[in-house]
Design a protein around this motif. Structure first.
Motif, PDB file in Angstrom:
ATOM      1  N   GLU A  24       0.835  -1.203   0.000  1.00  0.00           N
ATOM      2  CA  GLU A  24       0.000   0.000   0.000  1.00  0.00           C
ATOM      3  C   GLU A  24       0.868   1.250   0.000  1.00  0.00           C
ATOM      4  O   GLU A  24       0.577   2.227  -0.705  1.00  0.00           O
ATOM      5  N   ARG A  25       1.953   1.207   0.755  1.00  0.00           N
ATOM      6  CA  ARG A  25       2.844   2.375   0.802  1.00  0.00           C
ATOM      7  C   ARG A  25       3.531   2.592  -0.546  1.00  0.00           C
ATOM      8  O   ARG A  25       3.710   3.735  -0.981  1.00  0.00           O
ATOM      9  N   TRP A  71       1.076   4.399  -2.827  1.00  0.00           N
ATOM     10  CA  TRP A  71       0.945   5.816  -2.530  1.00  0.00           C
ATOM     11  C   TRP A  71       2.212   6.594  -2.870  1.00  0.00           C
ATOM     12  O   TRP A  71       2.149   7.747  -3.316  1.00  0.00           O
ATOM     13  N   ARG A  78      -9.483   4.218   2.697  1.00  0.00           N
ATOM     14  CA  ARG A  78      -8.232   3.579   2.279  1.00  0.00           C
ATOM     15  C   ARG A  78      -8.443   2.727   1.024  1.00  0.00           C
ATOM     16  O   ARG A  78      -7.500   2.429   0.300  1.00  0.00           O
ATOM     17  N   SER A  92      -9.490  10.537   9.967  1.00  0.00           N
ATOM     18  CA  SER A  92      -8.242  11.037   9.409  1.00  0.00           C
ATOM     19  C   SER A  92      -8.307  12.531   9.172  1.00  0.00           C
ATOM     20  O   SER A  92      -9.377  13.094   8.928  1.00  0.00           O
ATOM     21  N   GLU A 122       0.568   8.587   7.390  1.00  0.00           N
ATOM     22  CA  GLU A 122      -0.460   7.868   8.143  1.00  0.00           C
ATOM     23  C   GLU A 122      -0.341   6.363   7.925  1.00  0.00           C
ATOM     24  O   GLU A 122      -0.444   5.570   8.862  1.00  0.00           O
ATOM     25  N   ILE A 123      -0.104   5.954   6.674  1.00  0.00           N
ATOM     26  CA  ILE A 123       0.042   4.532   6.346  1.00  0.00           C
ATOM     27  C   ILE A 123       1.263   3.943   7.043  1.00  0.00           C
ATOM     28  O   ILE A 123       1.239   2.808   7.530  1.00  0.00           O
ATOM     29  N   THR A 131       0.414   2.763  10.550  1.00  0.00           N
ATOM     30  CA  THR A 131      -0.620   1.768  10.819  1.00  0.00           C
ATOM     31  C   THR A 131      -0.069   0.354  10.730  1.00  0.00           C
ATOM     32  O   THR A 131       0.911   0.101  10.020  1.00  0.00           O
ATOM     33  N   SER A 181      -3.944  -3.877   7.620  1.00  0.00           N
ATOM     34  CA  SER A 181      -4.093  -3.722   6.172  1.00  0.00           C
ATOM     35  C   SER A 181      -5.379  -2.979   5.857  1.00  0.00           C
ATOM     36  O   SER A 181      -6.311  -2.943   6.667  1.00  0.00           O
ATOM     37  N   GLU A 182      -5.440  -2.385   4.671  1.00  0.00           N
ATOM     38  CA  GLU A 182      -6.626  -1.602   4.332  1.00  0.00           C
ATOM     39  C   GLU A 182      -7.886  -2.451   4.271  1.00  0.00           C
ATOM     40  O   GLU A 182      -8.961  -2.051   4.711  1.00  0.00           O
TER      41      GLU A 182
END
Length: 300
Positions: A189-190, A193, A244, A257, A268-269, A272, A275-276
């Protein structure tokens, strides 16, 4: 990692390579495009793979009829900007025609997408579909290879997958079969982004913090919408939230958020540990094997 190349460079190169390989091996590919962040990145990679020529295949959206308006607006605008053909497989049309039955009391239509997807594959004779699934999203997706083979019924057998040594992909299939290709398999996910930030990829506004009326159910914040009845013990509140992931409004939760920019979302990710899909997708909570069961039936 190759000298002089960043992690993002390597991931992009791997994804572009897979896209080109599938197009070279298959006759009628299409790209699954929901309007979400992963499919937006996938569309960007398809642009890069064939630039300056146009993308040589259509995009396919399986529409539940319960989508966020922001996402549909974004989908239509991006398709028009790129000049690619949009194919919409409508779950509502499948229900109206009697090809799909919506069970009494069912709220989420995510599982009903499978039938509409398989109908679109048969109607348009698609033999390959690009999807934005990533292995870090969910345990069933972690089992899947970058090329996932489906039989004539669209079914996936996790025990019957082909080796992918040295990034060599065997796309040979029999008539009626198809492959699902996942160029983002090795992304996180990172990573997604970070790529969005690096390439200035446009996204629907609901990925960023905004005030929205939500209510809490089973520890999730669900958007107020006409498709999901609220209980008497589920009052509406207006909070600053973002999403997300996007999907059916009835099962896609928001998170509290204040992240209003890409860099703030990345920060933010990074903090955490959930997982989304684990945090925001109610349909994955029905059982530990919910996603794998759907994929065996022909789901994305």
């Amino acid at each position: 990692m190759l000298a002089g190349l960043s992690r993002l460079d390597v991931l992009e190169s791997e994804a572009v390579h897979l896209i080109r390989e599938v197009v070279a091996e298959r006759d009628r590919p299409a790209l699954l495009f929901s309007g979400g962040k992963d499919s937006a990145v996938l569309l960007k990679l398809a642009e890069k793979a064939f630039a300056p020529a146009p993308i040589p295949f259509p995009v396919l959206h399986v529409d539940t009829g319960h989508n966020f308006e922001e996402v549909l607006d974004f989908r239509d605008r991006r398709v028009a900007e790129l000049g690619v053909r949009l194919v919409v497989a409508s779950v509502q049309e499948s229900i109206d025609a009697g090809r799909t039955v919506e069970p009494e009391g069912l709220t989420s239509r995510n599982r009903l997408q499978t039938a509409s997807l398989l109908e679109a594959i048969a109607e348009h004779r698609f033999d390959a579909l690009f999807g934005g699934a990533r292995r870090d999203e969910e345990r069933a997706r972690a089992k899947e290879r970058m090329l996932s083979f489906r039989d004539t019924f669209g079914q996936w057998d996790p025990r019957n997958q082909r080796p992918e040594l040295w990034n060599l992909y065997n796309g040979l299939i029999h008539p009626g079969e198809n492959v699902r290709a996942f160029p983002l398999s090795n992304w996180t996910e990172r990573d997604v982004w970070t790529y969005i930030d690096h390439e200035d990829v446009e996204l629907p506004s609901l990925y960023f913090a905004h005030n929205r009326k939500v209510f809490e159910r089973d520890g999730m914040l669900l958007a107020d919408n006409p498709f999901l009845p609220r209980g008497a013990d589920e009052p509406l509140v207006e909070w600053s939230v973002r999403f997300r992931t996007v999907g059916d409004m009835t099962c896609t939760g928001a998170v509290e958020s204040t992240a209003a920019t890409v860099s703030e979302v990345i920060a933010e990710i990074a903090a955490t540990r959930i997982s989304e899909r684990g945090q925001t997708r109610a349909d994955d909570r029905t059982s530990a094997a919910a996603m794998e069961d759907r994929k065996r039936e022909g789901y994305f």
